[in-house]
Design an enzyme around this catalytic site. Sequence first.
Site, PDB file in Angstrom:
ATOM      1  N   PHE A 343      24.183  24.269  52.356  1.00 26.06           N
ATOM      2  CA  PHE A 343      25.013  24.452  51.276  1.00 26.06           C
ATOM      3  C   PHE A 343      24.738  22.600  50.671  1.00 26.06           C
ATOM      4  O   PHE A 343      24.484  21.634  51.768  1.00 26.06           O
ATOM      5  CB  PHE A 343      26.307  24.199  51.389  1.00 26.06           C
ATOM      6  CG  PHE A 343      27.585  24.086  50.080  1.00 26.06           C
ATOM      7  CD1 PHE A 343      27.317  23.560  48.497  1.00 26.06           C
ATOM      8  CD2 PHE A 343      28.519  23.785  50.365  1.00 26.06           C
ATOM      9  CE1 PHE A 343      27.753  23.686  47.803  1.00 26.06           C
ATOM     10  CE2 PHE A 343      29.724  23.949  49.348  1.00 26.06           C
ATOM     11  CZ  PHE A 343      29.029  23.666  47.884  1.00 26.06           C
ATOM     12  N   CYS A 344      23.988  21.837  49.280  1.00 25.02           N
ATOM     13  CA  CYS A 344      24.024  20.743  49.169  1.00 25.02           C
ATOM     14  C   CYS A 344      23.286  20.548  49.954  1.00 25.02           C
ATOM     15  O   CYS A 344      22.237  20.848  50.349  1.00 25.02           O
ATOM     16  CB  CYS A 344      25.195  20.080  48.894  1.00 25.02           C
ATOM     17  SG  CYS A 344      25.409  18.507  48.341  1.00 25.02           S
TER      18      CYS A 344
END
Length: 612
Positions: A343-344
């Site tokens: 994530f990210c």
Amino acid sequence: MASDKPTDNPWMESAQQLQQQFMNQWAQALQSLPQMAQVPSGVGATDAMGLLKAFMPAGAMNHPMGMSPLMGAGGLADLSEVVGKAAGQTANIDPARWLEIQNNYLKEAVELWNQGMDVKPKGDRRFSSEAWGSNPVAAYSAALYLLNARTLMALAEAVQGDAKTRNRVRFAVQQWIDASAPSNFLAFNAEAQKKAIETQGESIAKGVANLLHDMRQGHVSMTDESVFEVGKNVATTEGAVVFENELFQLIEYKPLTTKVYERPFLLVPPCINKFYILDLQPENSFIRYAVEQGHRTFVVSWRNPDASLGHKTWDDYIEDAVIKAIGVTQDITGAPQINALGFCVGGTMLGTALAVLAARGQEPVASATFLTTLLDFTDTGILDVFIDENFVKFREMQFAQGGLMPGRDLATTFSFLRPNDLVWNYVVGNYLKGETPPPFDLLYWNSDSTNLPGPYYAWYLRNMYLENNLVKPGKTTVCGQQVDFRKVKLPVYLYGSREDHIVPIGGAYASTQLFPGKKRFVMGASGHIAGVINPASKGKRSHWIGSATRFPADVNEWIAGATEHPGSWWTDWSAWLKTHAGKQVAAPKAYGKGKQYAVIEPAPGRYVKAKA
């Protein structure tokens, strides 16, 4: 133009000085009026209104309508310095366009003057309440401000230069516009004045108390932080820490099904924030959702770095954290391959780790999911305005011998990407109106900042944001291996949020051009966090799915051919992941594996509780 000496960006420094100038007025007001901290709740309305001056912008008493007329003498003095530094040179505007803007301004200013006290500010929710409309002075102040703001932004749009220069000018001007709004000051805020009168000054007393509290804690309160505690009412999914080193703890979660898929599932969250954005409450926990779908789930919980980790590099985080977590998950479960999600920036690290492993001839991951992740940093959105050679050199020199990038500095930067929503909204509510922001788990997480090791941060800035080296085959060497995504042939699920201001949808989509294997791209509604944390059970928002085999280079072409589906993207992702999870086997009855991976402590563990 850029100077020879590496230094922080002068334009950004100037913009930040303007931001700080407005914020510092609250502290200066307290220093000049220390008795405000002891204002009793029953103070009279007359006394309360006498305190308005404490919340007055510098020089505002000379302009009873709030902002002075823009084209008047000195009206652009502060802003011109910001624009000049933003452009890096004299800001040029086409004379014909300048004349057009000036004439439009004068025309609208005359119309505004002719309306006099009958004017009503329109088109901005900050001035939409009845209090603004019924107060002629406040209404005129707001209308003049909106006229000035439109004109300033027109001037910013008219500045000549390359795309980066124009973006910087727009960003700096928008910061000035947002900070100088009359709603930010009690002297002009009709709603706050009305509330002060109705409460006989109690709202001001509460506002000062809120201000003192926020000064002590070092940041503006976005939510009632006293309501939440990590491990008690956020990050509550049951599990245990089964491994730790100096960089991370590995959490294994208790199965919620009698059978689980044979391939375990590892989540790599961003180390810029804490993992429990994926485990806020049971009803919006992505981690719990994965467990409920029958996946044996593991999560990396990053340590909040202190001085002892100030020397850590990007290579350290790839080798000793991401690759290590993959290996430990394999060891505990006995699975030849696992499924992974990043994530990210956690996705950026996962992608880098997969490229390193592929260069080593290893394929321990069967499929990978990337949520709002940049691997190709061509399109970085508004964050691009901060990055240039001088800025990166400054950071490299700053952290040449190690050190920490403070979490509070990172949080402030992200907040000022959306200043009205994440800064001034709370200044007005907390301090001018004396309100306590309501409990909100996501904003509590947002305030729980983390540090970064300086060398890690500086390397990331140069190789990703400045030079975009990660996508150049063989250009970047990580952990002794040349990064080449053409060798990462596993199936991937790529997700981007349509309104993301941190990882623009084009940046998330760009990864479709990197991976040679099967891929699926899905676009969700909303922004960087709200788009991802969109529980399937809520039935909110929409997601878009396009062709499974055709991925044009331009994201807009993909969007034009995509089909909208109501509800969360979670269900689509779950169906996809199950096709890569293998057969189902009996769920384990204990955490970890033997003495080597014995339980260290219950989830969420102590690393996530450490404050920056």
